[in-house]
Design a protein around this motif. Sequence first.
Motif, PDB file in Angstrom:
ATOM      1  N   CYS A 280       0.842  -1.197   0.000  1.00 12.70           N
ATOM      2  CA  CYS A 280       0.000   0.000   0.000  1.00 12.70           C
ATOM      3  C   CYS A 280       0.877   1.246   0.000  1.00 12.70           C
ATOM      4  CB  CYS A 280      -0.932   0.015   1.220  1.00 12.70           C
ATOM      5  SG  CYS A 280      -1.793   1.598   1.355  1.00 12.70           S
ATOM      6  N   PHE A 285      -2.532   0.159   5.987  1.00 15.86           N
ATOM      7  CA  PHE A 285      -2.822  -1.070   6.741  1.00 15.86           C
ATOM      8  C   PHE A 285      -2.149  -1.058   8.108  1.00 15.86           C
ATOM      9  CE2 PHE A 285      -3.775  -2.229   2.417  1.00 15.86           C
ATOM     10  CZ  PHE A 285      -4.900  -3.026   2.547  1.00 15.86           C
ATOM     11  N   CYS A 300      -7.083   5.933   2.852  1.00  9.22           N
ATOM     12  CA  CYS A 300      -7.005   5.132   1.628  1.00  9.22           C
ATOM     13  C   CYS A 300      -7.476   5.958   0.435  1.00  9.22           C
ATOM     14  CB  CYS A 300      -7.890   3.893   1.783  1.00  9.22           C
ATOM     15  SG  CYS A 300      -8.286   3.088   0.235  1.00  9.22           S
ATOM     16  N   VAL A 301      -6.651   6.023  -0.625  1.00  9.33           N
ATOM     17  CA  VAL A 301      -7.028   6.788  -1.813  1.00  9.33           C
ATOM     18  C   VAL A 301      -7.716   5.921  -2.858  1.00  9.33           C
ATOM     19  CG1 VAL A 301      -5.188   8.478  -1.488  1.00  9.33           C
ATOM     20  CG2 VAL A 301      -4.774   6.491  -2.943  1.00  9.33           C
ATOM     21  N   CYS A 303      -6.511   3.277  -4.630  1.00 17.11           N
ATOM     22  CA  CYS A 303      -5.717   3.003  -5.830  1.00 17.11           C
ATOM     23  C   CYS A 303      -5.877   1.568  -6.321  1.00 17.11           C
ATOM     24  CB  CYS A 303      -4.247   3.295  -5.576  1.00 17.11           C
ATOM     25  SG  CYS A 303      -3.482   2.134  -4.429  1.00 17.11           S
ATOM     26  N   GLY A 304      -6.249   0.653  -5.428  1.00 19.54           N
ATOM     27  CA  GLY A 304      -6.507  -0.729  -5.849  1.00 19.54           C
ATOM     28  C   GLY A 304      -5.289  -1.632  -5.828  1.00 19.54           C
ATOM     29  N   CYS A 306      -3.647  -2.903  -3.301  1.00 14.78           N
ATOM     30  CA  CYS A 306      -3.785  -4.003  -2.337  1.00 14.78           C
ATOM     31  C   CYS A 306      -4.608  -5.143  -2.938  1.00 14.78           C
ATOM     32  CB  CYS A 306      -4.380  -3.506  -1.021  1.00 14.78           C
ATOM     33  SG  CYS A 306      -5.931  -2.613  -1.219  1.00 14.78           S
TER      34      CYS A 306
END
Lengths: 363, 412
Positions: A280, A285, A300-301, A303-304, A306
């Motif tokens: 991340c 996390f 959390c932005v 971004c995907g 993870c």
Amino acid sequence: MGEEDVKYVEITYRGIFQKRLAKYVAEGLVYMARDMGKSAVSFGRYGDSPERNGVPAKYYVAVGNVSEEDLIGYSTRVEPEYVDVIAVLDDTLLKGVESWAWQGVQPINLKLRKDGAMIVTSRKPMEEMVKLTPSKDFQWTLGKLNWDRSFSGLWAFNDDTTMERVWGAIAKVRPDIVDIQHVVSYVKSHKKDKLNERLKAVEEAYEGLVIKTMNPGEGVEFKYAPPRLLTWQEMMEGTAIPAVPRGGRNEQFKRGTTKTERPTVDFDACIKCDLCWVYCPDECFDKTPDGYYDIAYDYCVGCGICAEVCPVKNCIVMVDEKRLPDYTRPYGMWKANKVEYKKWLQNARAEVRERPIVPGLGR
Amino acid sequence: MTQVAEKEILLNGTQAVAYAAMYADVDVTAAYPIRPYTEVMDTISKLIADGQLDAEFIIAEGEHGQFEIVKHASLVGARTLVGTSGVGWLYAMEAIVVTATDRAPVVAVIGNRALDDPGAYGVEHNDALMVRDVGWLLVWVDTAQEAFDTALLAYRIGEDPRVLIPVGVSMDGGFLTHSEQIVRLPDRELVKSFLPPYDRGKLRVHPDNPISVAPQVNEDWVTEIRRQHDEGMERAREVIKEAYESFKKTFGRYPGTTRDITMPENPFVEPYMVEDADVILVGMGTVSKPMKVAIKNMREKGVKAGMLRIRWFRPFPAEDVMKYLANAKVVCVVDRDYSLGSPFRGGVVYHEVRSSLYDLDERPKVLSFIGGLGGREITIQDVEKIIKIGVEQRDTPLTRHTYWVNVRGDPW
Ligand code: SF4
Ligand code: SF4
């Protein structure tokens, strides 16, 4: 007629995805206000970095019965002191707007002045929207434009009548800024193609706008205090800033309001491999005592990454941000009630956008 | 004076310059993205894609290459548009300096941006001012209309055989680059009569005209080359005046004016309520607009304030500065830049103004105000405060030269 008579429209949008849309909405309003014999200019809130995916960003229109030069004089600002109408182009922005570094998360209607109106593009029922909307200590108007949010790429424009609908909605709540006749005549004179569709959209929005009078205190409490910024004597020299203490996070710079999608975790499937924690980019996390990884959603932005690196199928799944009302962390929910959490997860994952799988990463 | 119907269109500062380049029918543009310049290249590329402009659009690998491309294109006779911001301008500095010494009249848009660090996007004039000593013509504009008009003028002035000097058109990042205003676009046929084709004559690098540019030399050449450049810079004054006159004759309005915005006809400076003013503000760029409102407000309270906006910074309008400021008691120069360690710790424009006034028998006091850095606004209230400080300093011996506007940590 002076500065206090100037009316401001604020268009709050998602950077990149809605930049053109916001700019074109503003542009139309300037032309319409001028057709009504007023002076009008528009300007982007420049510090917003709207060229970054999803960043909450703002465009402004200033309208007044003053000379254009005076209007420029009043509005040569980073942002106006107050706004009279806010057009919110995506209802997930109701969770908060953090566009600038170090300013903290601001309520969506921070600058709305008394008797102002906020129009939100949303498919949610009005009662649900009220529960997400920050309260004000005066009376104001909340409007719902019943329409899907419209996203596109940076230089692309999704010509899907959202623009026309926003104009129609503004004309409904604040005809003193632009009235419906001038919206219609502007569309007729500036748009050659799909004219009937466009005019129908204006009318639908104008006639169909769901309007609610918000009383003082109605809505959710959303306290915002601007950060105290340091004096030149207090700052570290050499453009240095102190590190956030280990285990802590930056309270003044969260970035979580940027996301339009978020990762959901099925802790029952998690094999505690720690890849999400490693990869991340925003260090969202947190390792739990029993070895799982909780997510700080307010950082959390979306971004995907993870979801890409998680090796277990359907363990981390990205879902549309609009399905979740707030940034409550998942691990606590799961610990508290696994059955309820499963339901929460299923509901969140009810519609999942197909994501391209990046070869070489996970799965 | 011909009166022609002009087309009104909503443009921000960067778009206005791109439109001017289209009207000037540029041949080559080189681009490399950096905020706030980026929308210039976006707009140009769209105009080309839409078939409204026929030009070479070259994406460079960085700003240094970007400026080298237009320099070479200009030397072979192409009309060019280029531009950048902040550190992009500095990265190209070697190419930027030789563009001037090789006398290539490219037109560059500088969307003024603070230099790193810290990373910030907002306006500061130190970027463009980095070339103030090396022979570029430099102009600051304060509206989208003036951006359009001045870009057209820049081609006419820079390409004049008496000048052949590149022109930097500066505009405040955010406050003008990202602010839309109505711009009047002239008839394209009229532009053709205003702007003759670019012709370098015997200085054009071409097989039919064998010359070489930029040789390696010994110490016995350089001084004369600089002196020649100095003369070109000086000749530009006359050419600028002619160009503004011709603009007015051709298009029926003075550059920068609109239905709502009028100003005295002077290409170099914009004087505002200076005639009887005790306190005169001096500034460049968009600060002029809050300044004008503040001056009106203060005049309602009986304070005689005025403004002199510097439009052309190179060549510097020393004579106009003397003429308009001679009768003031206090001059407050508002610099959106800094010159650390300079005399009295003042800003760049402050020093130019102060130096220009030196030969007057009776000189006003000159105060330096440094503010609006990194995109911070200079509000109407800030300007009113500046005027008040000017009034306070009017009748007392000068105790302090420089003030930082609204800085956290100093009394303000
Ligand atoms: S989507 Fe995942 S990787 Fe990206 S910021 Fe959010 S938690 Fe971190
Ligand atoms: S990457 Fe997936 S499996 Fe690994 S720890 Fe994170 S959530 Fe669990």
